[in-house]
Design a protein around this motif. Structure first.
Motif, PDB file in Angstrom:
ATOM      1  N   VAL A 185       1.076  -1.343   0.065  1.00 49.38           N
ATOM      2  CA  VAL A 185       0.010   0.040  -0.118  1.00 49.38           C
ATOM      3  C   VAL A 185       0.810   1.352   0.044  1.00 49.38           C
ATOM      4  N   SER A 186       0.689   2.393  -0.896  1.00 52.28           N
ATOM      5  CA  SER A 186       1.386   3.444  -1.159  1.00 52.28           C
ATOM      6  C   SER A 186       0.798   4.275   0.223  1.00 52.28           C
ATOM      7  N   ALA A 187       1.703   4.818   0.941  1.00 54.08           N
ATOM      8  CA  ALA A 187       1.316   5.602   1.995  1.00 54.08           C
ATOM      9  C   ALA A 187       2.274   6.641   2.597  1.00 54.08           C
ATOM     10  N   VAL A 188       1.850   7.300   3.415  1.00 50.43           N
ATOM     11  CA  VAL A 188       2.660   8.359   3.985  1.00 50.43           C
ATOM     12  C   VAL A 188       2.737   8.477   5.417  1.00 50.43           C
ATOM     13  N   VAL A 189       3.393   8.945   5.943  1.00 50.01           N
ATOM     14  CA  VAL A 189       3.580   9.568   7.481  1.00 50.01           C
ATOM     15  C   VAL A 189       2.698  10.934   7.478  1.00 50.01           C
ATOM     16  N   ASN A 190       1.598  10.699   8.245  1.00 51.15           N
ATOM     17  CA  ASN A 190       0.702  11.878   8.093  1.00 51.15           C
ATOM     18  C   ASN A 190       1.011  13.162   8.571  1.00 51.15           C
ATOM     19  N   GLU A 191       1.995  13.150   9.822  1.00 47.66           N
ATOM     20  CA  GLU A 191       2.686  14.520  10.252  1.00 47.66           C
ATOM     21  C   GLU A 191       3.751  15.071   9.396  1.00 47.66           C
ATOM     22  N   SER A 192       4.453  14.217   8.639  1.00 49.54           N
ATOM     23  CA  SER A 192       5.471  14.850   8.025  1.00 49.54           C
ATOM     24  C   SER A 192       5.288  14.728   6.407  1.00 49.54           C
ATOM     25  N   GLY A 193       4.462  13.940   5.939  1.00 52.31           N
ATOM     26  CA  GLY A 193       4.298  13.783   4.651  1.00 52.31           C
ATOM     27  C   GLY A 193       5.746  12.887   3.872  1.00 52.31           C
ATOM     28  N   VAL A 194       6.186  12.328   4.747  1.00 49.72           N
ATOM     29  CA  VAL A 194       7.257  11.147   4.086  1.00 49.72           C
ATOM     30  C   VAL A 194       6.348   9.916   3.689  1.00 49.72           C
ATOM     31  N   ALA A 195       7.050   9.503   2.351  1.00 49.87           N
ATOM     32  CA  ALA A 195       6.239   8.594   1.615  1.00 49.87           C
ATOM     33  C   ALA A 195       6.817   7.229   1.639  1.00 49.87           C
ATOM     34  N   GLY A 196       6.159   6.180   1.494  1.00 51.39           N
ATOM     35  CA  GLY A 196       6.759   5.057   1.400  1.00 51.39           C
ATOM     36  C   GLY A 196       5.828   3.772   0.988  1.00 51.39           C
ATOM     37  N   VAL A 197       6.167   2.396   1.238  1.00 47.98           N
ATOM     38  CA  VAL A 197       5.166   1.523   0.846  1.00 47.98           C
ATOM     39  C   VAL A 197       5.120   0.585   2.280  1.00 47.98           C
ATOM     40  N   VAL A 198       3.585   0.471   2.346  1.00 46.96           N
ATOM     41  CA  VAL A 198       3.424  -0.514   3.621  1.00 46.96           C
ATOM     42  C   VAL A 198       2.947  -2.080   3.117  1.00 46.96           C
ATOM     43  N   GLN A 199       4.162  -2.749   3.848  1.00 45.27           N
ATOM     44  CA  GLN A 199       3.998  -4.256   3.390  1.00 45.27           C
ATOM     45  C   GLN A 199       4.147  -4.952   4.833  1.00 45.27           C
ATOM     46  N   PRO A 200       3.429  -6.168   4.776  1.00 46.86           N
ATOM     47  CA  PRO A 200       3.728  -6.924   5.937  1.00 46.86           C
ATOM     48  C   PRO A 200       5.080  -7.406   6.457  1.00 46.86           C
ATOM     49  N   ALA A 201       5.090  -7.523   7.817  1.00 50.66           N
ATOM     50  CA  ALA A 201       6.502  -8.064   8.286  1.00 50.66           C
ATOM     51  C   ALA A 201       6.228  -9.549   8.190  1.00 50.66           C
ATOM     52  N   VAL A 202       7.410 -10.212   8.013  1.00 51.38           N
ATOM     53  CA  VAL A 202       7.575 -11.662   8.208  1.00 51.38           C
ATOM     54  C   VAL A 202       7.439 -12.258   9.520  1.00 51.38           C
ATOM     55  N   GLY A 203       6.288 -12.953   9.733  1.00 51.65           N
ATOM     56  CA  GLY A 203       6.336 -13.831  10.996  1.00 51.65           C
ATOM     57  C   GLY A 203       5.495 -12.811  12.095  1.00 51.65           C
ATOM     58  N   ASN A 204       4.945 -11.638  11.686  1.00 52.68           N
ATOM     59  CA  ASN A 204       4.465 -11.173  13.023  1.00 52.68           C
ATOM     60  C   ASN A 204       2.980 -10.310  12.163  1.00 52.68           C
ATOM     61  N   PRO A 205       1.804 -11.133  12.356  1.00 54.07           N
ATOM     62  CA  PRO A 205       0.626 -10.577  11.691  1.00 54.07           C
ATOM     63  C   PRO A 205       0.239  -9.104  12.636  1.00 54.07           C
ATOM     64  N   ASN A 206       0.675  -8.963  13.562  1.00 51.51           N
ATOM     65  CA  ASN A 206       0.440  -7.364  14.053  1.00 51.51           C
ATOM     66  C   ASN A 206       1.471  -6.285  13.746  1.00 51.51           C
ATOM     67  N   ASP A 207       2.378  -6.508  13.059  1.00 52.07           N
ATOM     68  CA  ASP A 207       3.432  -5.756  12.446  1.00 52.07           C
ATOM     69  C   ASP A 207       3.312  -5.503  10.943  1.00 52.07           C
ATOM     70  N   LEU A 208       3.537  -4.444  10.580  1.00 47.59           N
ATOM     71  CA  LEU A 208       3.611  -3.670   9.259  1.00 47.59           C
ATOM     72  C   LEU A 208       4.807  -3.126   9.170  1.00 47.59           C
ATOM     73  N   LEU A 209       5.567  -2.770   7.980  1.00 45.41           N
ATOM     74  CA  LEU A 209       6.679  -2.247   7.753  1.00 45.41           C
ATOM     75  C   LEU A 209       6.354  -1.303   6.569  1.00 45.41           C
ATOM     76  N   LEU A 210       6.896  -0.078   6.922  1.00 41.91           N
ATOM     77  CA  LEU A 210       6.784   1.312   5.889  1.00 41.91           C
ATOM     78  C   LEU A 210       8.043   1.060   5.269  1.00 41.91           C
ATOM     79  N   GLU A 211       8.272   0.659   4.209  1.00 49.95           N
ATOM     80  CA  GLU A 211       9.383   0.439   3.458  1.00 49.95           C
ATOM     81  C   GLU A 211       9.805   1.618   2.532  1.00 49.95           C
ATOM     82  N   PHE A 212      11.182   1.764   2.260  1.00 46.90           N
ATOM     83  CA  PHE A 212      11.734   2.651   1.470  1.00 46.90           C
ATOM     84  C   PHE A 212      11.728   4.120   1.974  1.00 46.90           C
ATOM     85  N   ILE A 213      11.986   4.169   3.226  1.00 47.90           N
ATOM     86  CA  ILE A 213      12.122   5.461   3.948  1.00 47.90           C
ATOM     87  C   ILE A 213      13.461   5.806   4.116  1.00 47.90           C
ATOM     88  N   ARG A 214      14.015   6.833   3.592  1.00 45.84           N
ATOM     89  CA  ARG A 214      15.623   6.945   3.652  1.00 45.84           C
ATOM     90  C   ARG A 214      15.944   7.213   5.210  1.00 45.84           C
TER      91      ARG A 214
END
Length: 287
Positions: A185-214
């Protein structure tokens, strides 16, 4: 011969009745010290020990029959209480499920008002099955193409983004959740507008990763992540902008990687979904 026997028995019975009446009249007419009363007292003195002994001898038998009676009564009472308890348990479960569903519907109404979801032609649906895996990566809903549901439409609940429709029939559809390994899912941090892609974290159903954040982008725990939508005229995102996705719980700054690892906990409780909405016209809010 038969008639004589009958007449004799009738005479004996009549004499006994007359004697009984005479004795009763004499008994009630005499004082306490009369001969008849004395005979009664003597008879009681003789018979009472026999009655007491017989009563003691028969007490275990009476107790045994009483125990059987009490046992049967107790079993009936136990079965009755079990039925009442089962009815109470079923009612409590139904009440809890109804309360949970009402709460989810209330949140959906609030989300409709805040984000203008009502302009996206939402179709409310009930979750009818869940995939038999730890992560519940898919759920089935009771609305399908007959209700305007199509593949790739976003699905939300009162807390935020749930997933997308990946299969649909006339009266049912399958929703792939954002915790599925195929999700992105294309997503942004609401407070700063930093953009990335939300993907699931392997092995943890309650954890997502916002990827490609420098590494230079400032991300803090507690910040909210929402869908970015698409700003390109050539490409439209599956998701409208601003749908709540989750909250940042941790940021891993690895020196050997250009990107940070931003952990996000989804707002939606994906293992407790009862009611959802399919946004059948997700671009409707953009006009």
């Amino acid at each position: 011969m038969y008639d004589k026997t009958v007449r004799r028995r009738r005479m004996v019975l009549g004499l006994l009745v007359v004697c009984s009446l005479i004795l009763l009249t004499a008994y009630f007419g005499e004082g306490a010290g009369s001969p008849l009363h004395s005979v009664q007292r003597g008879f009681l003195q003789v018979v009472s020990p026999i009655q007491d002994g017989a009563s003691r001898a028969l007490k275990p038998v009476r107790d045994l029959f009483g125990w059987f009676g009490d046992t049967f009564d107790a079993k009936d009472e136990r079965d009755k209480l079990r039925k009442e308890l089962e009815q109470t348990r079923r009612q409590a479960i139904a009440n809890a499920a109804a309360a949970r569903e009402v709460d989810q519907l209330r949140k959906l109404v609030g989300l409709d008002k805040d984000l203008g979801v009502d302009q996206m032609s939402p179709v409310s649906a009930r979750v009818i099955t869940r995939s038999p895996t730890l992560w519940y990566s898919t759920v089935s809903i009771n609305k399908g193409t007959g209700d305007g549901v199509r593949v790739d439409q976003p699905v939300i609940n009162g807390d935020g983004l749930v997933g997308t429709v990946t299969s649909a029939t006339g009266n049912a559809a399958i929703v792939t959740l954002i915790t599925d390994h195929t999700s992105g899912v294309s997503a942004v941090v609401n407070e700063s507008g930093v953009a990335g892609v939300v993907q699931p974290a392997v092995g943890n159903p309650n954890d997502l990763l916002l990827e490609f954040i420098r590494r230079g982008d400032r991300i803090a725990t507690g910040q909210t992540v929402v869908t970015a939508g698409s700003r390109s005229q050539r490409y439209e995102s599956l998701f409208p902008p601003g749908l709540p996705v989750g909250r940042v719980t941790k940021v891993d700054d690895t020196e050997l990687n250009v990107y940070q690892r931003v952990h996000v906990k989804p707002f939606a409780q994906l293992r407790r979904l009862d009611v959802v909405q399919v946004l059948t016209d997700p671009l409707g809010a953009r006009g």
